[in-house]
Scaffold this motif. Structure first.
Motif, PDB file in Angstrom:
ATOM      1  N   LEU A  90      45.813  30.841  16.281  1.00  0.00           N
ATOM      2  CA  LEU A  90      46.984  30.783  17.155  1.00  0.00           C
ATOM      3  C   LEU A  90      47.629  29.414  17.038  1.00  0.00           C
ATOM      4  CD1 LEU A  90      46.204  28.917  19.895  1.00  0.00           C
ATOM      5  CD2 LEU A  90      44.740  30.889  20.268  1.00  0.00           C
ATOM      6  N   GLU A  91      48.873  29.351  17.496  1.00  0.00           N
ATOM      7  CA  GLU A  91      49.567  28.083  17.657  1.00  0.00           C
ATOM      8  C   GLU A  91      49.862  27.920  19.139  1.00  0.00           C
ATOM      9  OE1 GLU A  91      49.794  29.440  13.720  1.00  0.00           O
ATOM     10  OE2 GLU A  91      50.888  30.414  15.354  1.00  0.00           O
ATOM     11  N   VAL A  92      49.829  26.668  19.598  1.00  0.00           N
ATOM     12  CA  VAL A  92      50.093  26.372  21.000  1.00  0.00           C
ATOM     13  C   VAL A  92      50.925  25.094  21.081  1.00  0.00           C
ATOM     14  CG1 VAL A  92      47.896  25.113  21.258  1.00  0.00           C
ATOM     15  CG2 VAL A  92      49.028  26.062  23.282  1.00  0.00           C
ATOM     16  N   ARG A  93      51.835  25.067  22.028  1.00  0.00           N
ATOM     17  CA  ARG A  93      52.644  23.862  22.230  1.00  0.00           C
ATOM     18  C   ARG A  93      51.730  22.665  22.485  1.00  0.00           C
ATOM     19  NH1 ARG A  93      57.966  24.138  23.295  1.00  0.00           N
ATOM     20  NH2 ARG A  93      58.869  26.221  23.153  1.00  0.00           N
ATOM     21  N   SER A  94      52.037  21.556  21.838  1.00  0.00           N
ATOM     22  CA  SER A  94      51.183  20.371  21.972  1.00  0.00           C
ATOM     23  C   SER A  94      51.134  19.850  23.403  1.00  0.00           C
ATOM     24  CB  SER A  94      51.654  19.278  21.012  1.00  0.00           C
ATOM     25  OG  SER A  94      53.001  18.925  21.301  1.00  0.00           O
TER      26      SER A  94
END
Length: 132
Positions: A90-94
């Protein structure tokens, strides 16, 4: 739900409909007695790949803090395992510390960084959880 959960990078109704009808996607929904949608997760599966992707995990603001995101995440892990995947990414906002904490507590490890990944220019962290 998307508009109430996110400020950018929203899935449209048409995209949700397409994902609901796709063999390479799975939409998981959390509801309150099958009457009100409280959250949703969208997973993608690529043919021939052992890695599933959690594309979206959304919970309505008024439903947060009730374990809904954690339950959807666990359901996503279970679904990926059932499809024979060896990992979930997954990708997640930093800047999304709440989501990052959830993912890390559930065994996801940071594996990459994507500068300017989101429409508004915010960076993303990439995470992965081994499923073996």
């Amino acid at each position: 739900m998307e508009q109430r959960s996110f400020s950018s990078d929203l899935l449209s109704r048409a995209q949700y409909r397409r994902h609901l009808d796709s063999d390479s996607a799975l939409v998981l929904v959390a509801s309150d007695g099958h009457q009100h949608v409280l959250g949703a997760a969208v997973l993608f599966f690529r043919k021939g790949s052992g890695v599933a992707r959690l594309y979206s995990l959304a919970t309505l603001p008024e439903a947060r803090g009730r374990g809904i995101a954690a339950a959807l995440l666990e359901a996503a892990v279970t679904a990926a395992r059932r499809r024979g995947c060896r990992a979930l990414r997954l990708e997640v906002r930093s800047g999304n510390s709440a989501a990052i904490g959830l993912y890390e507590r559930r065994g996801f490890h940071r594996i990459g960084h994507h500068p300017g990944y989101y429409e508004d220019g915010e960076d993303a962290w990439r995470y992965e959880k081994p499923l073996d």
